[in-house]
Design a protein around this motif. Sequence first.
Motif, PDB file in Angstrom:
ATOM      1  N   PRO A  43      47.150  37.030  38.567  1.00  0.00           N
ATOM      2  CA  PRO A  43      47.449  37.985  38.211  1.00  0.00           C
ATOM      3  C   PRO A  43      49.201  38.400  37.731  1.00  0.00           C
ATOM      4  CG  PRO A  43      47.046  39.152  40.276  1.00  0.00           C
ATOM      5  CD  PRO A  43      47.274  37.695  39.910  1.00  0.00           C
ATOM      6  N   VAL A  44      49.111  38.736  36.023  1.00  0.00           N
ATOM      7  CA  VAL A  44      50.485  39.074  35.289  1.00  0.00           C
ATOM      8  C   VAL A  44      49.767  40.684  35.489  1.00  0.00           C
ATOM      9  CG1 VAL A  44      52.035  39.707  33.347  1.00  0.00           C
ATOM     10  CG2 VAL A  44      50.674  37.388  34.430  1.00  0.00           C
ATOM     11  N   ALA A  45      50.579  41.833  35.813  1.00  0.00           N
ATOM     12  CA  ALA A  45      49.876  43.239  36.707  1.00  0.00           C
ATOM     13  C   ALA A  45      50.502  43.891  35.609  1.00  0.00           C
ATOM     14  CB  ALA A  45      50.737  42.886  38.209  1.00  0.00           C
ATOM     15  N   THR A  46      51.716  43.836  35.204  1.00  0.00           N
ATOM     16  CA  THR A  46      51.938  44.757  34.293  1.00  0.00           C
ATOM     17  C   THR A  46      51.552  43.943  32.661  1.00  0.00           C
ATOM     18  OG1 THR A  46      54.190  44.840  35.692  1.00  0.00           O
ATOM     19  CG2 THR A  46      54.381  45.871  33.289  1.00  0.00           C
ATOM     20  N   ALA A  47      51.513  44.736  31.914  1.00  0.00           N
ATOM     21  CA  ALA A  47      50.913  44.909  30.110  1.00  0.00           C
ATOM     22  C   ALA A  47      52.349  44.472  29.881  1.00  0.00           C
ATOM     23  CB  ALA A  47      50.706  46.248  29.866  1.00  0.00           C
ATOM     24  N   VAL A  48      52.309  43.853  28.484  1.00  0.00           N
ATOM     25  CA  VAL A  48      53.336  43.638  27.769  1.00  0.00           C
ATOM     26  C   VAL A  48      53.446  44.834  26.283  1.00  0.00           C
ATOM     27  CG1 VAL A  48      54.509  41.644  26.649  1.00  0.00           C
ATOM     28  CG2 VAL A  48      53.646  41.159  28.199  1.00  0.00           C
ATOM     29  N   PRO A  49      54.204  45.184  25.901  1.00  0.00           N
ATOM     30  CA  PRO A  49      54.068  46.009  24.884  1.00  0.00           C
ATOM     31  C   PRO A  49      54.194  45.154  23.679  1.00  0.00           C
ATOM     32  CG  PRO A  49      55.689  47.152  26.764  1.00  0.00           C
ATOM     33  CD  PRO A  49      55.072  45.773  26.866  1.00  0.00           C
ATOM     34  N   ALA A  50      53.423  45.942  22.604  1.00  0.00           N
ATOM     35  CA  ALA A  50      53.139  45.079  21.640  1.00  0.00           C
ATOM     36  C   ALA A  50      54.939  45.192  20.912  1.00  0.00           C
ATOM     37  CB  ALA A  50      52.324  46.176  20.580  1.00  0.00           C
ATOM     38  N   ASP A  51      55.399  45.892  21.218  1.00  0.00           N
ATOM     39  CA  ASP A  51      57.216  45.926  20.384  1.00  0.00           C
ATOM     40  C   ASP A  51      57.692  44.909  21.851  1.00  0.00           C
ATOM     41  OD1 ASP A  51      57.144  47.767  22.465  1.00  0.00           O
ATOM     42  OD2 ASP A  51      58.336  48.956  21.057  1.00  0.00           O
ATOM     43  N   ALA A  52      57.939  44.257  21.700  1.00  0.00           N
ATOM     44  CA  ALA A  52      58.308  43.674  23.307  1.00  0.00           C
ATOM     45  C   ALA A  52      58.815  42.638  22.261  1.00  0.00           C
ATOM     46  CB  ALA A  52      57.270  42.899  24.441  1.00  0.00           C
ATOM     47  N   PRO A  53      60.394  42.467  22.562  1.00  0.00           N
ATOM     48  CA  PRO A  53      61.196  40.916  21.796  1.00  0.00           C
ATOM     49  C   PRO A  53      60.656  39.768  22.504  1.00  0.00           C
ATOM     50  CG  PRO A  53      62.600  42.069  22.765  1.00  0.00           C
ATOM     51  CD  PRO A  53      61.321  42.897  23.995  1.00  0.00           C
ATOM     52  N   VAL A  54      60.150  38.842  22.140  1.00  0.00           N
ATOM     53  CA  VAL A  54      60.072  37.605  22.639  1.00  0.00           C
ATOM     54  C   VAL A  54      60.933  36.514  22.810  1.00  0.00           C
ATOM     55  CG1 VAL A  54      58.922  35.899  21.731  1.00  0.00           C
ATOM     56  CG2 VAL A  54      58.377  37.459  20.578  1.00  0.00           C
ATOM     57  N   ILE A  55      61.084  35.737  23.302  1.00  0.00           N
ATOM     58  CA  ILE A  55      61.469  35.264  24.519  1.00  0.00           C
ATOM     59  C   ILE A  55      60.922  33.602  24.762  1.00  0.00           C
ATOM     60  CG2 ILE A  55      62.890  34.485  26.570  1.00  0.00           C
ATOM     61  CD1 ILE A  55      63.461  36.619  27.334  1.00  0.00           C
ATOM     62  N   LEU A  56      61.404  32.744  23.991  1.00  0.00           N
ATOM     63  CA  LEU A  56      61.088  31.111  24.198  1.00  0.00           C
ATOM     64  C   LEU A  56      61.540  30.853  24.636  1.00  0.00           C
ATOM     65  CD1 LEU A  56      58.347  29.618  23.012  1.00  0.00           C
ATOM     66  CD2 LEU A  56      60.535  28.705  21.066  1.00  0.00           C
ATOM     67  N   LEU A 108      61.519  20.792  18.153  1.00  0.00           N
ATOM     68  CA  LEU A 108      62.128  22.209  18.530  1.00  0.00           C
ATOM     69  C   LEU A 108      61.639  23.022  16.668  1.00  0.00           C
ATOM     70  CD1 LEU A 108      63.976  24.535  19.307  1.00  0.00           C
ATOM     71  CD2 LEU A 108      65.513  22.779  18.126  1.00  0.00           C
ATOM     72  N   ALA A 109      62.104  22.106  15.880  1.00  0.00           N
ATOM     73  CA  ALA A 109      62.018  23.039  14.275  1.00  0.00           C
ATOM     74  C   ALA A 109      59.941  22.898  14.614  1.00  0.00           C
ATOM     75  CB  ALA A 109      61.949  21.790  13.437  1.00  0.00           C
ATOM     76  N   PHE A 110      59.072  22.563  15.122  1.00  0.00           N
ATOM     77  CA  PHE A 110      57.966  22.445  14.396  1.00  0.00           C
ATOM     78  C   PHE A 110      58.035  23.629  15.797  1.00  0.00           C
ATOM     79  CE2 PHE A 110      53.766  22.338  16.145  1.00  0.00           C
ATOM     80  CZ  PHE A 110      52.935  21.629  15.808  1.00  0.00           C
ATOM     81  N   THR A 111      58.037  23.979  16.737  1.00  0.00           N
ATOM     82  CA  THR A 111      57.981  24.550  17.913  1.00  0.00           C
ATOM     83  C   THR A 111      58.510  26.196  17.129  1.00  0.00           C
ATOM     84  OG1 THR A 111      58.289  23.239  20.023  1.00  0.00           O
ATOM     85  CG2 THR A 111      58.521  25.573  20.377  1.00  0.00           C
ATOM     86  N   LEU A 112      59.602  26.227  16.538  1.00  0.00           N
ATOM     87  CA  LEU A 112      59.855  26.998  16.091  1.00  0.00           C
ATOM     88  C   LEU A 112      59.332  27.946  15.272  1.00  0.00           C
ATOM     89  CD1 LEU A 112      63.869  26.530  16.530  1.00  0.00           C
ATOM     90  CD2 LEU A 112      62.537  28.498  17.630  1.00  0.00           C
ATOM     91  N   LEU A 151      69.688  25.796  16.172  1.00  0.00           N
ATOM     92  CA  LEU A 151      69.046  27.871  17.199  1.00  0.00           C
ATOM     93  C   LEU A 151      69.988  28.203  16.417  1.00  0.00           C
ATOM     94  CD1 LEU A 151      67.922  26.775  20.544  1.00  0.00           C
ATOM     95  CD2 LEU A 151      66.617  27.554  19.024  1.00  0.00           C
ATOM     96  N   LYS A 152      71.555  27.878  16.456  1.00  0.00           N
ATOM     97  CA  LYS A 152      72.867  28.742  16.080  1.00  0.00           C
ATOM     98  C   LYS A 152      72.588  28.856  14.872  1.00  0.00           C
ATOM     99  CE  LYS A 152      77.704  29.126  15.441  1.00  0.00           C
ATOM    100  NZ  LYS A 152      79.408  28.520  15.613  1.00  0.00           N
ATOM    101  N   ARG A 153      72.041  27.586  13.575  1.00  0.00           N
ATOM    102  CA  ARG A 153      71.500  27.574  12.249  1.00  0.00           C
ATOM    103  C   ARG A 153      70.797  28.958  11.696  1.00  0.00           C
ATOM    104  NH1 ARG A 153      68.489  26.641   8.445  1.00  0.00           N
ATOM    105  NH2 ARG A 153      67.021  25.038   9.321  1.00  0.00           N
ATOM    106  N   ARG A 154      70.076  29.300  13.079  1.00  0.00           N
ATOM    107  CA  ARG A 154      68.315  30.145  12.886  1.00  0.00           C
ATOM    108  C   ARG A 154      69.231  31.198  12.988  1.00  0.00           C
ATOM    109  NH1 ARG A 154      62.731  27.157  12.260  1.00  0.00           N
ATOM    110  NH2 ARG A 154      63.912  25.513  11.816  1.00  0.00           N
ATOM    111  N   GLY A 155      70.040  31.796  14.220  1.00  0.00           N
ATOM    112  CA  GLY A 155      70.320  32.799  14.398  1.00  0.00           C
ATOM    113  C   GLY A 155      69.498  32.950  15.526  1.00  0.00           C
ATOM    114  N   ILE A 156      69.556  32.245  16.394  1.00  0.00           N
ATOM    115  CA  ILE A 156      68.561  32.605  17.359  1.00  0.00           C
ATOM    116  C   ILE A 156      70.421  32.316  18.493  1.00  0.00           C
ATOM    117  CG2 ILE A 156      66.236  31.827  18.956  1.00  0.00           C
ATOM    118  CD1 ILE A 156      65.310  30.867  16.560  1.00  0.00           C
TER     119      ILE A 156
END
Length: 247
Positions: A43-56, A108-112, A151-156
């Motif tokens: 189980p993932v015990a800690t809830a993820v806040p709605a405003d949490a930034p995304v790590i891919l 990559l492009a499709f995933t992003l 990824l650099k071109r997309r500013g990520i």
Amino acid sequence: MRAPVSAVPVLAALAALSLAGCSRDKAPDALETRGATTAAGAPVATAVPADAPVILAFGDSLYAGYQLDQGQSYPARLQAALNAAGVKARVINAGVSGDTTAAARQRLAFTLENQPRKPALVMVGLGGNDMLRGLPPAQTRANLDAILAELKRRGIPVMLTGMLAAPNMGADYVAAFNPIWPALAKKYDAALVPFFLQPIIARPALQLPDHMHPNAQGVDAIVTATQPAVAQALAKALHQNNPSPRA
């Protein structure tokens, strides 16, 4: 700053890893882009806040969670660890078992473009399958370079989790393969984990029977080793995207 990899035990274990990897069937190639949600037994015990930034987490079977329950994958356990430590983050699993750098470059492009929100940080964990198949290191470098350039071109912002070649690949191969990740991290100002598998090397209790992939306990060991670097990379990425106004 970055601790050097302990050469002798790591290289000896890598030789066994390479032999085991080359003798097994390739893992399934089916796309397994999954969020880090609660799963039975992990189980993932800690809830993820709605405003949490995304790590891919964009990588191969080491991210996908090969032969593990969904909640036991590296992205799932990393998400739980970050939020438990007070670092808001939603970690999306974009790992595909069996992926080479070439296959990952193609998707990559499709995933992003299919992410609901633009990632604040992309973790790139690729190259192990290139090495196990004996693909030319120059090809691996070119594919990773192209991924980072896009990824650099997309500013990520990017974090690389590196790989080492097994010594039985030959001295020339090792000399060409191992420097890829430090060189690209420097070129793109990316955060770097020099060797992703170091916490489980020469520790069979943390490995699956294939002696390549981490088991659930191995994943947790890798998370413990990498979480501080990920948190630091995320903080830097958020600052780059939203710099504080000058006083």
